[in-house]
Design a protein around this motif. Structure first.
Motif, PDB file in Angstrom:
ATOM      1  N   TYR A 118       0.850  -1.181   0.000  1.00  0.00           N
ATOM      2  CA  TYR A 118       0.000   0.000   0.000  1.00  0.00           C
ATOM      3  C   TYR A 118       0.891   1.237   0.000  1.00  0.00           C
ATOM      4  CZ  TYR A 118      -4.087  -2.783   1.389  1.00  0.00           C
ATOM      5  OH  TYR A 118      -5.113  -3.685   1.433  1.00  0.00           O
ATOM      6  N   LEU A 144     -13.799  -7.273  13.137  1.00  0.00           N
ATOM      7  CA  LEU A 144     -14.445  -7.667  11.888  1.00  0.00           C
ATOM      8  C   LEU A 144     -15.873  -8.061  12.221  1.00  0.00           C
ATOM      9  CD1 LEU A 144     -13.022 -10.012   9.103  1.00  0.00           C
ATOM     10  CD2 LEU A 144     -15.293 -10.400  10.048  1.00  0.00           C
ATOM     11  N   GLY A 181     -15.759  -5.585   3.070  1.00  0.00           N
ATOM     12  CA  GLY A 181     -15.252  -6.761   2.364  1.00  0.00           C
ATOM     13  C   GLY A 181     -16.345  -7.411   1.544  1.00  0.00           C
ATOM     14  N   GLY A 231      -8.268 -10.630  -0.237  1.00  0.00           N
ATOM     15  CA  GLY A 231      -9.517  -9.902  -0.142  1.00  0.00           C
ATOM     16  C   GLY A 231      -9.830  -9.459   1.269  1.00  0.00           C
ATOM     17  N   GLY A 242     -15.738  -9.874  -0.830  1.00  0.00           N
ATOM     18  CA  GLY A 242     -15.356 -11.153  -1.405  1.00  0.00           C
ATOM     19  C   GLY A 242     -14.417 -11.052  -2.580  1.00  0.00           C
ATOM     20  N   SER A 243     -14.035  -9.845  -2.962  1.00  0.00           N
ATOM     21  CA  SER A 243     -13.054  -9.727  -4.042  1.00  0.00           C
ATOM     22  C   SER A 243     -11.662  -9.921  -3.456  1.00  0.00           C
ATOM     23  CB  SER A 243     -13.151  -8.361  -4.718  1.00  0.00           C
ATOM     24  OG  SER A 243     -12.435  -7.396  -3.966  1.00  0.00           O
ATOM     25  N   GLU A 244     -10.671  -9.743  -4.269  1.00  0.00           N
ATOM     26  CA  GLU A 244      -9.322 -10.004  -3.799  1.00  0.00           C
ATOM     27  C   GLU A 244      -8.660  -8.783  -3.166  1.00  0.00           C
ATOM     28  OE1 GLU A 244      -8.337 -13.410  -7.115  1.00  0.00           O
ATOM     29  OE2 GLU A 244      -8.327 -11.295  -7.616  1.00  0.00           O
ATOM     30  N   LYS A 245      -9.363  -7.666  -3.148  1.00  0.00           N
ATOM     31  CA  LYS A 245      -8.747  -6.456  -2.631  1.00  0.00           C
ATOM     32  C   LYS A 245      -9.205  -6.153  -1.217  1.00  0.00           C
ATOM     33  CE  LYS A 245      -9.557  -3.907  -6.747  1.00  0.00           C
ATOM     34  NZ  LYS A 245      -9.726  -2.570  -7.335  1.00  0.00           N
ATOM     35  N   LEU A 246      -8.303  -5.634  -0.416  1.00  0.00           N
ATOM     36  CA  LEU A 246      -8.661  -5.064   0.876  1.00  0.00           C
ATOM     37  C   LEU A 246      -8.445  -3.567   0.716  1.00  0.00           C
ATOM     38  CD1 LEU A 246      -9.465  -5.496   3.812  1.00  0.00           C
ATOM     39  CD2 LEU A 246      -7.046  -5.750   4.364  1.00  0.00           C
ATOM     40  N   VAL A 247      -9.562  -2.833   0.612  1.00  0.00           N
ATOM     41  CA  VAL A 247      -9.505  -1.421   0.261  1.00  0.00           C
ATOM     42  C   VAL A 247      -9.978  -0.580   1.437  1.00  0.00           C
ATOM     43  CG1 VAL A 247     -10.346   0.328  -1.346  1.00  0.00           C
ATOM     44  CG2 VAL A 247      -9.913  -1.982  -2.153  1.00  0.00           C
ATOM     45  N   PHE A 248      -9.282   0.517   1.662  1.00  0.00           N
ATOM     46  CA  PHE A 248      -9.592   1.384   2.796  1.00  0.00           C
ATOM     47  C   PHE A 248     -10.135   2.727   2.319  1.00  0.00           C
ATOM     48  CE2 PHE A 248      -7.824  -1.196   6.115  1.00  0.00           C
ATOM     49  CZ  PHE A 248      -6.905  -1.984   5.462  1.00  0.00           C
ATOM     50  N   GLN A 266     -14.430   0.809  -1.519  1.00  0.00           N
ATOM     51  CA  GLN A 266     -13.887   1.694  -0.494  1.00  0.00           C
ATOM     52  C   GLN A 266     -15.028   2.195   0.375  1.00  0.00           C
ATOM     53  OE1 GLN A 266     -11.306   4.765  -2.129  1.00  0.00           O
ATOM     54  NE2 GLN A 266     -12.259   6.247  -0.780  1.00  0.00           N
ATOM     55  N   SER A 304     -13.303  -5.415  -3.941  1.00  0.00           N
ATOM     56  CA  SER A 304     -13.868  -4.764  -2.774  1.00  0.00           C
ATOM     57  C   SER A 304     -14.065  -3.279  -3.035  1.00  0.00           C
ATOM     58  CB  SER A 304     -12.933  -4.909  -1.579  1.00  0.00           C
ATOM     59  OG  SER A 304     -12.953  -6.218  -1.092  1.00  0.00           O
ATOM     60  N   GLN A 337     -14.504  -4.463   8.180  1.00  0.00           N
ATOM     61  CA  GLN A 337     -13.450  -4.420   9.186  1.00  0.00           C
ATOM     62  C   GLN A 337     -13.159  -2.970   9.579  1.00  0.00           C
ATOM     63  OE1 GLN A 337      -9.998  -7.037   8.566  1.00  0.00           O
ATOM     64  NE2 GLN A 337     -10.924  -7.730   6.645  1.00  0.00           N
ATOM     65  N   ASN A 350     -19.658  -8.967   2.436  1.00  0.00           N
ATOM     66  CA  ASN A 350     -19.613 -10.175   3.263  1.00  0.00           C
ATOM     67  C   ASN A 350     -19.305  -9.819   4.711  1.00  0.00           C
ATOM     68  OD1 ASN A 350     -19.999 -11.702   0.989  1.00  0.00           O
ATOM     69  ND2 ASN A 350     -17.837 -12.224   0.738  1.00  0.00           N
ATOM     70  N   ASN A 351     -18.518  -8.776   4.878  1.00  0.00           N
ATOM     71  CA  ASN A 351     -18.128  -8.354   6.222  1.00  0.00           C
ATOM     72  C   ASN A 351     -17.587  -6.936   6.143  1.00  0.00           C
ATOM     73  OD1 ASN A 351     -15.099  -8.316   5.818  1.00  0.00           O
ATOM     74  ND2 ASN A 351     -15.526 -10.431   5.291  1.00  0.00           N
ATOM     75  N   ILE A 410      -3.241  -8.652  -8.033  1.00  0.00           N
ATOM     76  CA  ILE A 410      -3.754  -7.290  -8.200  1.00  0.00           C
ATOM     77  C   ILE A 410      -2.591  -6.373  -8.540  1.00  0.00           C
ATOM     78  CG2 ILE A 410      -4.737  -5.274  -7.024  1.00  0.00           C
ATOM     79  CD1 ILE A 410      -6.375  -7.205  -5.347  1.00  0.00           C
ATOM     80  N   PHE A 422      -9.931   3.554  10.196  1.00  0.00           N
ATOM     81  CA  PHE A 422     -10.298   3.224   8.821  1.00  0.00           C
ATOM     82  C   PHE A 422     -11.294   2.070   8.825  1.00  0.00           C
ATOM     83  CE2 PHE A 422      -7.006   5.472   6.372  1.00  0.00           C
ATOM     84  CZ  PHE A 422      -6.082   5.753   7.371  1.00  0.00           C
TER      85      PHE A 422
END
Lengths: 114, 110
Positions: free
Chosen positions: A35, B48, B92, A98, B94-100, B3, B1, B33, B30-31, A56, B88
């Motif tokens: 990041y 979470l 989530g 994810g 279910g995609s591959e990204k963890l986005v803030f 933002q 995911s 955090q 899905n969730n 990604i 932050f």
């Protein structure tokens, strides 16, 4: 034991140089991330790797090249550094990719390009 | 995911008061955090909450999730100076990204 460790913590370098940031996690996680956090604290995902495979790549200039020699390591190499690359870079890992599991972050690498 | 968007962007309170911050998102999840970032440090996971949960507690933290309104809130009770940080949320999907999101800066004055 530090779960996710990055080195170096601080990096000051001149424009045009090439530099690398290293990241290691000892959690046995399959997924690792890079990041970038700018001066306004906006945290933007750059790359994500799952089991050493790139999954990604978020519109990052190709001067940035991640490398994952094994699933515990994800290094970031930056060529021809520019002033705009100055930021704090965070490495993170999670059990799966994810947003379905908790992510663990390193302490960050503050990169200053002069 | 996707933002999430935290609100307010900044909050200043006195020690002992409660702090509430909100997170809104756009599509189903899905969730969700919540993370905290102390100055100069990496993010630390707080909690979470899954999409089938409405409320979750962890110590002085209480998180609620309203999937019909696509929003979540984080309540910190009896705040301490050490709670001063940026917070932050990360929806989530279910995609591959963890986005803030852009985060919310909380200042707790002693």
């Amino acid at each position: 034991d530090t779960a996710v460790s990055q080195t170096p913590k601080y990096l000051v370098t001149q424009m045009g140089n090439d530099k690398s940031i290293k990241c290691e996690q000892n959690l046995g996680h399959d997924t690792m991330y890079w990041y970038k956090q700018d001066s306004k604290k906006f945290l933007k995902i750059m790359f994500s790797y799952n089991n050493k495979e790139l999954i990604i790549n978020e519109t990052v200039p190709n001067r940035f090249s991640p490398k994952s020699p094994d699933k515990a390591h994800l290094n970031l190499h930056i060529n021809s550094l520019e002033l705009g690359d100055s930021a704090v870079y965070f490495c993170a890992s999670s059990q799966v990719s994810g947003g379905d599991t908790e992510a663990f972050f390193g302490q960050g690498t503050r990169l200053t390009v002069v | 995911s996707q933002q999430g968007e935290e609100d307010p962007q900044a909050l200043s309170i006195q020690e002992g008061e409660n702090a509430t911050m909100n997170c809104s998102y756009k599509t189903s999840i899905n969730n969700l955090q919540w993370y905290r970032q102390n100055s100069g440090r990496g993010l630390v996971h707080l909690i979470l909450i899954r999409s089938n949960e409405r409320e979750k507690h962890s110590g002085r933290l209480r998180v609620t999730l309203d999937t019909s309104k696509k929003s979540s809130s984080l309540l910190i009770t009896a705040s301490r100076a050490a709670d001063t940080a940026s917070y932050f949320c990360a929806p989530g999907g279910g995609s591959e990204k963890l986005v803030f999101g852009k985060g919310m800066k909380l200042t707790v004055n002693p």
